[in-house]
Design a protein around this motif. Structure first.
Motif, PDB file in Angstrom:
ATOM      1  N   LEU A 212     -25.679 -19.333  12.633  1.00 22.46           N
ATOM      2  CA  LEU A 212     -25.552 -20.969  11.919  1.00 22.46           C
ATOM      3  C   LEU A 212     -26.922 -20.857  11.780  1.00 22.46           C
ATOM      4  O   LEU A 212     -28.106 -21.011  12.195  1.00 22.46           O
ATOM      5  N   SER A 213     -27.429 -21.550  10.863  1.00 20.88           N
ATOM      6  CA  SER A 213     -28.340 -21.458  10.036  1.00 20.88           C
ATOM      7  C   SER A 213     -28.570 -23.651   8.537  1.00 20.88           C
ATOM      8  O   SER A 213     -27.157 -23.893   8.653  1.00 20.88           O
ATOM      9  N   CYS A 214     -29.173 -24.518   9.260  1.00 22.62           N
ATOM     10  CA  CYS A 214     -28.996 -26.239   9.028  1.00 22.62           C
ATOM     11  C   CYS A 214     -30.721 -26.569   8.098  1.00 22.62           C
ATOM     12  O   CYS A 214     -31.523 -26.099   8.598  1.00 22.62           O
ATOM     13  N   SER A 215     -30.216 -26.679   6.872  1.00 17.42           N
ATOM     14  CA  SER A 215     -32.402 -26.798   6.399  1.00 17.42           C
ATOM     15  C   SER A 215     -31.747 -28.106   6.114  1.00 17.42           C
ATOM     16  O   SER A 215     -31.238 -29.093   5.047  1.00 17.42           O
ATOM     17  N   MET A 216     -33.075 -28.467   5.482  1.00 19.11           N
ATOM     18  CA  MET A 216     -33.229 -30.138   4.720  1.00 19.11           C
ATOM     19  C   MET A 216     -34.816 -30.853   4.655  1.00 19.11           C
ATOM     20  O   MET A 216     -35.347 -30.782   5.237  1.00 19.11           O
ATOM     21  N   PRO A 217     -35.020 -31.624   3.708  1.00 23.97           N
ATOM     22  CA  PRO A 217     -36.043 -31.977   3.565  1.00 23.97           C
ATOM     23  C   PRO A 217     -36.985 -32.513   3.612  1.00 23.97           C
ATOM     24  O   PRO A 217     -36.139 -33.744   5.349  1.00 23.97           O
ATOM     25  N   GLY A 218     -38.270 -32.937   4.871  1.00 22.31           N
ATOM     26  CA  GLY A 218     -38.876 -33.489   5.206  1.00 22.31           C
ATOM     27  C   GLY A 218     -38.503 -32.850   7.216  1.00 22.31           C
ATOM     28  O   GLY A 218     -38.555 -32.663   7.397  1.00 22.31           O
ATOM     29  N   TYR A 219     -38.959 -33.931   8.159  1.00 24.17           N
ATOM     30  CA  TYR A 219     -39.000 -33.170   9.041  1.00 24.17           C
ATOM     31  C   TYR A 219     -38.834 -34.471  10.543  1.00 24.17           C
ATOM     32  O   TYR A 219     -38.958 -35.468  10.602  1.00 24.17           O
ATOM     33  N   PRO A 220     -37.390 -33.981  10.232  1.00 25.12           N
ATOM     34  CA  PRO A 220     -36.630 -34.904  10.918  1.00 25.12           C
ATOM     35  C   PRO A 220     -37.168 -34.839  13.198  1.00 25.12           C
ATOM     36  O   PRO A 220     -37.861 -33.386  13.102  1.00 25.12           O
ATOM     37  N   PHE A 221     -36.833 -35.699  13.676  1.00 21.68           N
ATOM     38  CA  PHE A 221     -37.515 -35.892  14.862  1.00 21.68           C
ATOM     39  C   PHE A 221     -36.342 -35.091  15.877  1.00 21.68           C
ATOM     40  O   PHE A 221     -36.885 -34.128  16.899  1.00 21.68           O
ATOM     41  N   ARG A 222     -34.704 -34.443  14.956  1.00 22.27           N
ATOM     42  CA  ARG A 222     -34.832 -34.596  16.390  1.00 22.27           C
ATOM     43  C   ARG A 222     -33.260 -33.793  15.601  1.00 22.27           C
ATOM     44  O   ARG A 222     -32.599 -34.627  14.353  1.00 22.27           O
ATOM     45  N   MET A 223     -32.641 -32.234  15.366  1.00 24.32           N
ATOM     46  CA  MET A 223     -31.465 -32.007  14.740  1.00 24.32           C
ATOM     47  C   MET A 223     -30.607 -31.157  15.956  1.00 24.32           C
ATOM     48  O   MET A 223     -31.391 -31.293  16.606  1.00 24.32           O
ATOM     49  N   SER A 224     -29.412 -30.992  15.705  1.00 23.26           N
ATOM     50  CA  SER A 224     -28.295 -31.331  16.424  1.00 23.26           C
ATOM     51  C   SER A 224     -27.082 -30.046  15.657  1.00 23.26           C
ATOM     52  O   SER A 224     -27.116 -30.616  14.536  1.00 23.26           O
ATOM     53  N   TRP A 225     -26.618 -29.933  16.582  1.00 20.89           N
ATOM     54  CA  TRP A 225     -25.893 -28.972  16.160  1.00 20.89           C
ATOM     55  C   TRP A 225     -24.512 -29.673  17.046  1.00 20.89           C
ATOM     56  O   TRP A 225     -24.172 -29.218  18.585  1.00 20.89           O
ATOM     57  N   TYR A 226     -23.227 -29.389  16.819  1.00 19.18           N
ATOM     58  CA  TYR A 226     -21.580 -30.252  17.003  1.00 19.18           C
ATOM     59  C   TYR A 226     -20.795 -29.735  16.732  1.00 19.18           C
ATOM     60  O   TYR A 226     -20.678 -28.445  15.375  1.00 19.18           O
ATOM     61  N   ARG A 227     -19.269 -29.697  17.711  1.00 17.31           N
ATOM     62  CA  ARG A 227     -18.470 -28.840  17.272  1.00 17.31           C
ATOM     63  C   ARG A 227     -17.216 -30.018  17.773  1.00 17.31           C
ATOM     64  O   ARG A 227     -17.195 -30.822  18.099  1.00 17.31           O
ATOM     65  N   GLN A 228     -16.025 -29.752  16.389  1.00 16.12           N
ATOM     66  CA  GLN A 228     -15.420 -30.305  16.290  1.00 16.12           C
ATOM     67  C   GLN A 228     -14.125 -29.681  15.986  1.00 16.12           C
ATOM     68  O   GLN A 228     -14.153 -28.816  15.265  1.00 16.12           O
ATOM     69  N   GLY A 229     -13.289 -29.041  17.229  1.00 15.82           N
ATOM     70  CA  GLY A 229     -12.069 -28.148  17.228  1.00 15.82           C
ATOM     71  C   GLY A 229     -11.592 -29.371  16.798  1.00 15.82           C
ATOM     72  O   GLY A 229     -10.735 -29.986  16.555  1.00 15.82           O
ATOM     73  N   PRO A 230      -9.761 -27.833  16.555  1.00 21.17           N
ATOM     74  CA  PRO A 230      -8.284 -28.607  16.130  1.00 21.17           C
ATOM     75  C   PRO A 230      -7.773 -29.929  17.362  1.00 21.17           C
ATOM     76  O   PRO A 230      -7.544 -29.525  18.339  1.00 21.17           O
ATOM     77  N   GLY A 231      -7.883 -30.673  16.640  1.00 21.35           N
ATOM     78  CA  GLY A 231      -7.058 -32.129  18.059  1.00 21.35           C
ATOM     79  C   GLY A 231      -8.487 -32.653  18.351  1.00 21.35           C
ATOM     80  O   GLY A 231      -8.064 -32.954  19.271  1.00 21.35           O
ATOM     81  N   GLU A 232      -9.708 -31.507  18.410  1.00 18.26           N
ATOM     82  CA  GLU A 232     -10.206 -32.244  19.869  1.00 18.26           C
ATOM     83  C   GLU A 232     -11.818 -33.542  18.858  1.00 18.26           C
ATOM     84  O   GLU A 232     -12.302 -32.950  18.020  1.00 18.26           O
ATOM     85  N   GLN A 233     -12.557 -34.327  19.603  1.00 19.43           N
ATOM     86  CA  GLN A 233     -13.467 -35.068  19.671  1.00 19.43           C
ATOM     87  C   GLN A 233     -14.400 -34.126  19.588  1.00 19.43           C
ATOM     88  O   GLN A 233     -14.719 -32.783  20.176  1.00 19.43           O
ATOM     89  N   ARG A 234     -15.236 -34.519  19.063  1.00 18.35           N
ATOM     90  CA  ARG A 234     -16.363 -34.049  18.159  1.00 18.35           C
ATOM     91  C   ARG A 234     -17.683 -33.791  19.592  1.00 18.35           C
ATOM     92  O   ARG A 234     -17.822 -34.798  20.303  1.00 18.35           O
ATOM     93  N   GLU A 235     -18.192 -33.095  19.734  1.00 15.60           N
ATOM     94  CA  GLU A 235     -19.024 -32.261  21.051  1.00 15.60           C
ATOM     95  C   GLU A 235     -19.997 -32.310  20.506  1.00 15.60           C
ATOM     96  O   GLU A 235     -20.598 -30.989  19.832  1.00 15.60           O
TER      97      GLU A 235
END
Length: 113
Positions: free
Chosen positions: A20-43
């Protein structure tokens, strides 16, 4: 607001890999990936700070690798040895040095034979 652009989701068989790839302009302090499964909380799957400090969620340890690209606003998630329980929408999140959060739209990952 700066937009986060995600890519790389799709259908993969158990034991396979996706990046997976993710990009944005600028320089964030932290970048993260979260997963949300069907009927589940985001983790949390994984996060990386501007100085390279990395945190993995329990499900990702030993199988997934997060890294930042040459462009400071880019982050990648290499997912190996994938399992059916990895299925879900993967969302990229960027946190600025002032604590402001931005979220991407998410990319669907399905692990199935």
């Amino acid at each position: 607001q700066a937009q986060l652009t995600e890519s790389g989701g799709g259908l993969v068989q158990p034991g396979g890999s996706l990046r997976l790839s993710c990009s944005m302009p600028g320089y964030p302090f932290r970048m993260s990936w979260y997963r949300q499964g069907p009927g589940e909380q985001r983790e949390l799957v994984a996060s990386i700070t501007a100085v390279g400090n990395i945190t993995y969620g329990n499900s990702a340890k030993g199988r997934f690798t997060i890294s930042r690209g040459d462009a400071r606003g880019a982050v990648y998630l290499q997912m190996d040895s994938m399992k059916s329980e990895d299925t879900g929408v993967y969302l990229c999140e960027a946190e600025s040095f002032s604590g402001q959060e931005r979220w991407g739209q998410g990319t669907q990952v399905t692990v199935s034979s």
